[in-house]
Write a protein that holds these residues in place. Structure first.
Motif, PDB file in Angstrom:
ATOM      1  N   TYR A  33       0.852  -1.200   0.000  1.00  0.00           N
ATOM      2  CA  TYR A  33       0.000   0.000   0.000  1.00  0.00           C
ATOM      3  C   TYR A  33       0.878   1.236   0.000  1.00  0.00           C
ATOM      4  CZ  TYR A  33      -3.121   3.677   1.691  1.00  0.00           C
ATOM      5  OH  TYR A  33      -3.833   4.854   1.833  1.00  0.00           O
ATOM      6  N   SER A  65      -2.841   3.841  -3.149  1.00  0.00           N
ATOM      7  CA  SER A  65      -2.787   2.762  -4.140  1.00  0.00           C
ATOM      8  C   SER A  65      -2.439   1.464  -3.435  1.00  0.00           C
ATOM      9  CB  SER A  65      -1.728   3.058  -5.207  1.00  0.00           C
ATOM     10  OG  SER A  65      -1.979   4.292  -5.852  1.00  0.00           O
ATOM     11  N   TYR A 119      -5.337  -1.232  -7.235  1.00  0.00           N
ATOM     12  CA  TYR A 119      -6.399  -0.256  -6.943  1.00  0.00           C
ATOM     13  C   TYR A 119      -5.768   1.095  -6.640  1.00  0.00           C
ATOM     14  CZ  TYR A 119      -9.933   2.329  -4.312  1.00  0.00           C
ATOM     15  OH  TYR A 119     -10.803   3.311  -3.864  1.00  0.00           O
ATOM     16  N   TRP A 165      -9.823   5.867   0.288  1.00  0.00           N
ATOM     17  CA  TRP A 165      -9.909   4.870   1.359  1.00  0.00           C
ATOM     18  C   TRP A 165     -10.566   5.511   2.576  1.00  0.00           C
ATOM     19  CZ3 TRP A 165      -7.645  -0.155   1.045  1.00  0.00           C
ATOM     20  CH2 TRP A 165      -6.906  -0.389  -0.120  1.00  0.00           C
ATOM     21  N   LYS A 225     -10.516   0.510   4.274  1.00  0.00           N
ATOM     22  CA  LYS A 225     -11.219  -0.127   3.153  1.00  0.00           C
ATOM     23  C   LYS A 225     -11.335   0.843   1.988  1.00  0.00           C
ATOM     24  CE  LYS A 225     -14.032  -3.221   6.021  1.00  0.00           C
ATOM     25  NZ  LYS A 225     -13.397  -4.469   5.544  1.00  0.00           N
ATOM     26  N   GLN A 226     -11.455   0.271   0.770  1.00  0.00           N
ATOM     27  CA  GLN A 226     -11.723   1.096  -0.407  1.00  0.00           C
ATOM     28  C   GLN A 226     -13.098   1.738  -0.227  1.00  0.00           C
ATOM     29  OE1 GLN A 226     -11.269  -2.677  -1.970  1.00  0.00           O
ATOM     30  NE2 GLN A 226      -9.877  -2.108  -3.627  1.00  0.00           N
ATOM     31  N   HIS A 227     -13.133   3.059  -0.250  1.00  0.00           N
ATOM     32  CA  HIS A 227     -14.384   3.751   0.056  1.00  0.00           C
ATOM     33  C   HIS A 227     -14.349   5.128  -0.591  1.00  0.00           C
ATOM     34  CE1 HIS A 227     -18.022   4.009   2.620  1.00  0.00           C
ATOM     35  NE2 HIS A 227     -17.752   5.308   2.621  1.00  0.00           N
ATOM     36  N   GLY A 259     -12.702   5.342  -7.063  1.00  0.00           N
ATOM     37  CA  GLY A 259     -11.465   4.619  -7.294  1.00  0.00           C
ATOM     38  C   GLY A 259     -11.488   3.839  -8.591  1.00  0.00           C
ATOM     39  N   LEU A 307     -10.118   0.049 -10.090  1.00  0.00           N
ATOM     40  CA  LEU A 307      -9.589  -1.274  -9.765  1.00  0.00           C
ATOM     41  C   LEU A 307      -9.337  -2.038 -11.059  1.00  0.00           C
ATOM     42  CD1 LEU A 307      -8.940  -3.545  -7.707  1.00  0.00           C
ATOM     43  CD2 LEU A 307     -11.349  -4.211  -7.857  1.00  0.00           C
ATOM     44  N   GLY A 358     -15.185  -1.347   0.869  1.00  0.00           N
ATOM     45  CA  GLY A 358     -14.388  -2.358   0.201  1.00  0.00           C
ATOM     46  C   GLY A 358     -15.048  -3.052  -0.969  1.00  0.00           C
TER      47      GLY A 358
END
Length: 242
Positions: A88, A102, A111, A115, A119-121, A124, A126, A145
């Motif tokens: 990360y 990233s 990704y 964040w 979590k991915q939020h 973004g 992917l 996420g």
């Protein structure tokens, strides 16, 4: 549907995404301390540390604390998971991934985006690679996420899914599926015959099993088919070309 329609559809989808973003106000109220651009040039003022953890993970970046062993990741940093399990690069708040960052996964996926709470939020992109399906790229919104909100999942070789997502699946939208070189099949996903949103969610890759096919060419679509297309993308009318 010939290749020129693919270009028109993708252009239309970009305008749709822009319109949906404007309707939703653009930002995510939970993105405290985050930002919507690249992390380049956004370095905080926290003290930089190099930390090695007992499990083999390492962190190099900004942190708060009297010593590396007692530090809390806060600001920009790079966290490397042991055994090549991922990396990360991005922003932290109180030891959690938060802001812009990233992540490079062990399986080759990547990704980049917002964040919150580790979590991915937020917004973004992917990218996923499969030896059987090639490269798929999702560009859109995430919640906790998972793909959730407006977004598009596109493969140059196989087609794409565009619309509203929930729990990682397309809930309501439009499917483009490549049949042969230069030809696509268009269909609406997740709308009942009464044109209300609902029904089963579409899997991550295009499949005709849950889709309502449209006519062979946009010029031959009936008014009801055009309405289905727009409703699949969450609109009542086509956005104006800027």
């Amino acid at each position: 549907i010939m290749l020129n329609f693919e270009r028109a559809a993708l252009d239309f989808t970009c305008r749709v995404a822009s319109t949906l973003a404007e309707k939703q106000g653009g930002g995510d109220p939970t993105q405290v301390g985050g930002s919507s651009g690249s992390s380049a040039g956004r370095r905080g003022s926290k003290k930089p540390w190099k930390v090695s953890y007992a499990n083999g993970d390492t962190y190099e970046g900004e942190a708060s604390g009297p010593s590396p062993a007692q530090s809390v990741r806060h600001g920009y940093g790079v966290y490397q998971y042991s055994g090549g399990q991922g990396r990360y690069e991005g922003e932290y708040v109180d030891d959690q991934k938060q802001g812009w960052g990233s992540f490079f996964f062990e399986n080759g996926d990547a990704y980049e985006g917002q964040w919150f709470g580790d979590k991915q939020h937020g917004r973004g992109v992917l990218a996923h690679w499969s030896p059987h399906e090639g490269i798929w790229v999702y560009d859109g919104e995430f919640r906790h996420g998972q793909k959730a909100g407006s977004g598009s999942l596109i493969s140059r070789d196989l087609g794409g899914l565009f619309g509203t997502w929930s729990e990682g699946k397309l809930r309501c939208g439009v499917q483009l599926q490549r049949l042969r070189a230069g030809q696509l099949e268009a269909a609406v996903v997740g709308l009942s015959s009464g044109s209300d949103a609902g029904g089963a969610a579409q899997d991550q890759t295009p499949s005709a099993s849950l889709a309502q096919p449209l006519g062979p060419s946009p010029s031959e679509w009936q008014a009801s088919e055009v309405k289905q297309w727009l409703q699949g993308l969450g609109l009542q009318e086509a956005p104006e070309r800027s």
